[in-house]
Design an enzyme around this catalytic site. Structure first.
Site, PDB file in Angstrom:
ATOM      1  CG  ASP A  17      11.267 -47.189   4.234  1.00 38.67           C
ATOM      2  OD1 ASP A  17      10.922 -48.062   5.283  1.00 38.67           O
ATOM      3  OD2 ASP A  17      11.405 -47.814   3.099  1.00 38.67           O
ATOM      4  CB  CYS A  67       5.397 -44.308   6.203  1.00 35.48           C
ATOM      5  SG  CYS A  67       5.339 -42.806   6.761  1.00 35.48           S
ATOM      6  CG  ASP A  68       8.624 -45.125   3.473  1.00 35.70           C
ATOM      7  OD1 ASP A  68       8.695 -44.648   4.233  1.00 35.70           O
ATOM      8  OD2 ASP A  68       9.320 -45.018   2.413  1.00 35.70           O
ATOM      9  CE  LYS A  69       9.426 -50.127   0.865  1.00 36.09           C
ATOM     10  NZ  LYS A  69       9.732 -49.031   1.345  1.00 36.09           N
ATOM     11  CB  CYS A  97       9.705 -37.598   4.887  1.00 37.87           C
ATOM     12  SG  CYS A  97      10.451 -38.401   6.440  1.00 37.87           S
ATOM     13  CD  GLU A 112      13.749 -46.738   0.448  1.00 34.71           C
ATOM     14  OE1 GLU A 112      12.660 -46.502   0.054  1.00 34.71           O
ATOM     15  OE2 GLU A 112      13.996 -45.801   1.350  1.00 34.71           O
ATOM     16  CB  SER A 163      15.394 -42.978  -0.543  1.00 32.58           C
ATOM     17  OG  SER A 163      14.393 -42.162  -0.154  1.00 32.58           O
TER      18      SER A 163
END
Length: 553
Positions: free
Chosen positions: A78, A119-121, A191, A442, A468
């Site tokens: 992302d 991570c993320d998705k 992150c 985002e 985000s």
């Protein structure tokens, strides 16, 4: 065993022959076949090391008498996709990830699965697949990145994003930004703040599908590798006991996860993902459930971007189990819920304790008596909108301002960096929802620019897109219905007055119903921005953010 479908009997001699072409022995084929779903790649910092985590998982599986078989899954970074057309593909990748795992696990009937993610998705996509398939499964993340350090101060990716805005208004030099760029992300891992990746890894642990420590042990620690080996061992136990994801991810487990979410002040993206994951388990989660749980759950942690602590601090303070133990006294944690440890939440929490009361505050000294996220409703968001209220300054909790309207994120960024947004403005970014974007980008770039330019205490941002987990300030997203569906956000005009009341959970456009009806009658039909490829198909199938942006049944 499920894998007998592809390996047992004389009729499967051709199948076994193909396994033997890859070096598998008769002894290995006689054991349970465990799929290792590995999302390692060389474009996501949180995934660059997952090949090593997968090796640990496979070692654990072998120690416990199974045969691991690894296969890959795509992933979008992302941060690298942020602020350009690439971000349209991030949320959209969630459905592809779930579908591709479904394909692999049914085309090759594994007995159980270990999901190696970060991570993320990728995390929610894998969780959706696990609940859809409902065969024994366990999750192990790659762990969070350590925070960077610059002249004695902890920094992270968000510090860099906000530095861009600071340079624009000459509050920071380009040389200083370069120093930040070089040190803010010191190594592998998701992150380092309570952004979407870490939020979802912590939520996975709270649901019970990841072992204690899954959400917080840093990527570079040996404990992360030991955890991965234990996950490999544990999946064999889950298989033996026939404990499946839907036995664990019950309504009670999702409520536990939402309570943990509120105590931590997680990313607003959890409000998209948790309902979508629950949907795969046949559980409907209404958005109002988030508010109900938030009203009973104290906000105990202020992790970046809401505060100066990072995930490594949360880990050394006792981690997710310690947070859950503190809020359990509020009656928001169901201790009878089963977990992948093979034990209940209550049993797991017996040994948990807070080791740093500055990072995980006691109830008597909590940051707030309500949780980190709020769902807002009103004539601007009849189906709901979401804000990370724990990251909103007190002066912006109740606010009125004039609308500055933009039909894309790109136009808004140009105006912000061009100095056209002033204190008291409310930036409205529309046609960026799941259907309109398409892909619900985002918007870390505009929110970070606002913060970096020193406007976060006077300027709010509203969107039918999303923000985000690294966003701070009065950033309200997921406004539903979205503009592309003719929602009220499509009717806002430049200069309209918008009223925000986060404590009262209200978001209203101060325009009469009669005027809104007149505007709706003259509203031009939405014209899709992309008419070919995956995103065009995605836009036709995706539903509202208020339903988790799942596909139509």
């Amino acid at each position: 065993m499920r894998s007998d479908l592809m390996k047992q009997g004389f009729e499967r001699a051709p199948h076994r022959s193909l396994f033997k072409a890859m070096g598998y022995t008769d002894e290995e084929l006689a054991r349970p076949i465990i799929g290792v779903v590995n999302s390692a790649n060389e474009i996501i910092p949180g995934h660059i090391h997952l090949d090593l985590i997968a090796q640990d998982v496979k070692a654990g599986i072998r120690m416990a008498g199974g045969t691991p078989v690894e296969f890959p899954v795509i992933g979008v970074c992302d941060g690298i996709a942020m602020g350009h057309e690439g971000m349209k593909y991030s949320l959209a990748s969630r459905e592809l990830i779930a579908d591709s795992i479904e394909i692999m696990a049914n085309a090759h009937p594994f007995d159980a699965l270990v999901f190696v993610t970060n991570c993320d998705k990728i995390v929610p996509g894998m969780l959706m697949a696990a609940l859809r398939l409902n065969i024994p499964a366990i999750f192990v993340s790659g762990g969070p990145m350590l925070a960077g350090e610059l002249q004695g101060e902890a920094v992270d990716l968000i510090t860099v994003f906000e530095g861009v805005g600071a340079v624009k208004v000459k509050k920071m030099t380009s040389a200083r930004l370069k120093e930040l760029e070089d040190c803010a992300c010191p190594g592998c891992g998701s992150c380092s703040g309570m952004f979407t990746a870490n939020s979802m890894n912590c939520v996975t642990e709270a649901i019970g599908l990841g072992l204690p420590g899954n959400g917080t042990i840093p990527a570079v620690m040996a404990a992360r590798h030991r955890l991965a080996k234990h996950a490999g061992i544990k999946v064999m136990e889950l298989l033996k006991k026939n404990i499946k994801p839907r036995d664990i991810a019950t309504l009670a487990a999702f409520k536990n996860a939402i309570a943990l979410d509120m105590a931590l002040g997680c990313s607003t993206n959890t409000v998209l993902h948790i309902p979508a994951i629950a949907h795969e388990a046949g559980i409907k989660l209404d958005l109002d459930l988030f508010n109900k749980i938030s009203e009973k759950t104290h906000n105990l942690c202020k992790l970046s971007p809401a505060g100066h602590h990072h995930i490594e601090d949360l880990d050394t303070a006792g981690g997710i189990q310690a947070v859950m133990k503190v809020i359990s006294s509020l009656g928001v944690i169901n201790q009878k819920a089963m977990t992948v440890t093979g034990k209940t939440v209550g049993v797991n929490l017996k040994t948990a304790r807070v080791l740093n009361a500055d990072v995980i505050r006691p109830l008597k000294n909590s940051y707030s008596l309500r949780g980190g996220i709020a769902i807002l409703r009103g004539n601007l968001a009849p189906d709901g909108a979401v804000v990370k209220q724990s990251a909103v300054a007190p002066s912006m909790q109740k606010n009125e301002g004039r609308a500055r309207v933009f039909n894309s994120e790109d136009d808004a960024i140009k105006a912000i960096l061009g100095g056209k947004i002033k204190g008291g403005d409310i930036v409205v970014i529309r046609y960026e929802g799941p259907k309109g974007g398409p892909g619900m980008r985002e918007m870390l770039s505009p929110t970070s620019a606002i913060v970096g330019m020193g406007l976060d205490k006077t300027v709010a941002l509203l969107t039918d897109g999303r923000f985000s987990g690294g966003t701070q300030g009065a950033a309200i997203g997921h406004i539903s219905p979205e503009a592309a569906e003719g929602g009220p956000i499509a009717l806002v005009k430049e200069g309209d007055i918008i009223s925000i009341d986060i404590p009262a959970k209200k978001l209203n456009l101060k325009v009469s119903d009669h005027e809104l009806l007149k505007r709706k009658e003259t509203l031009k039909p939405f014209q899709p921005r992309i008419n070919k490829g995956y995103l065009a198909r995605y836009a036709k199938l995706v539903t509202s953010a208020s339903t988790g942006a799942i596909f139509k049944d």
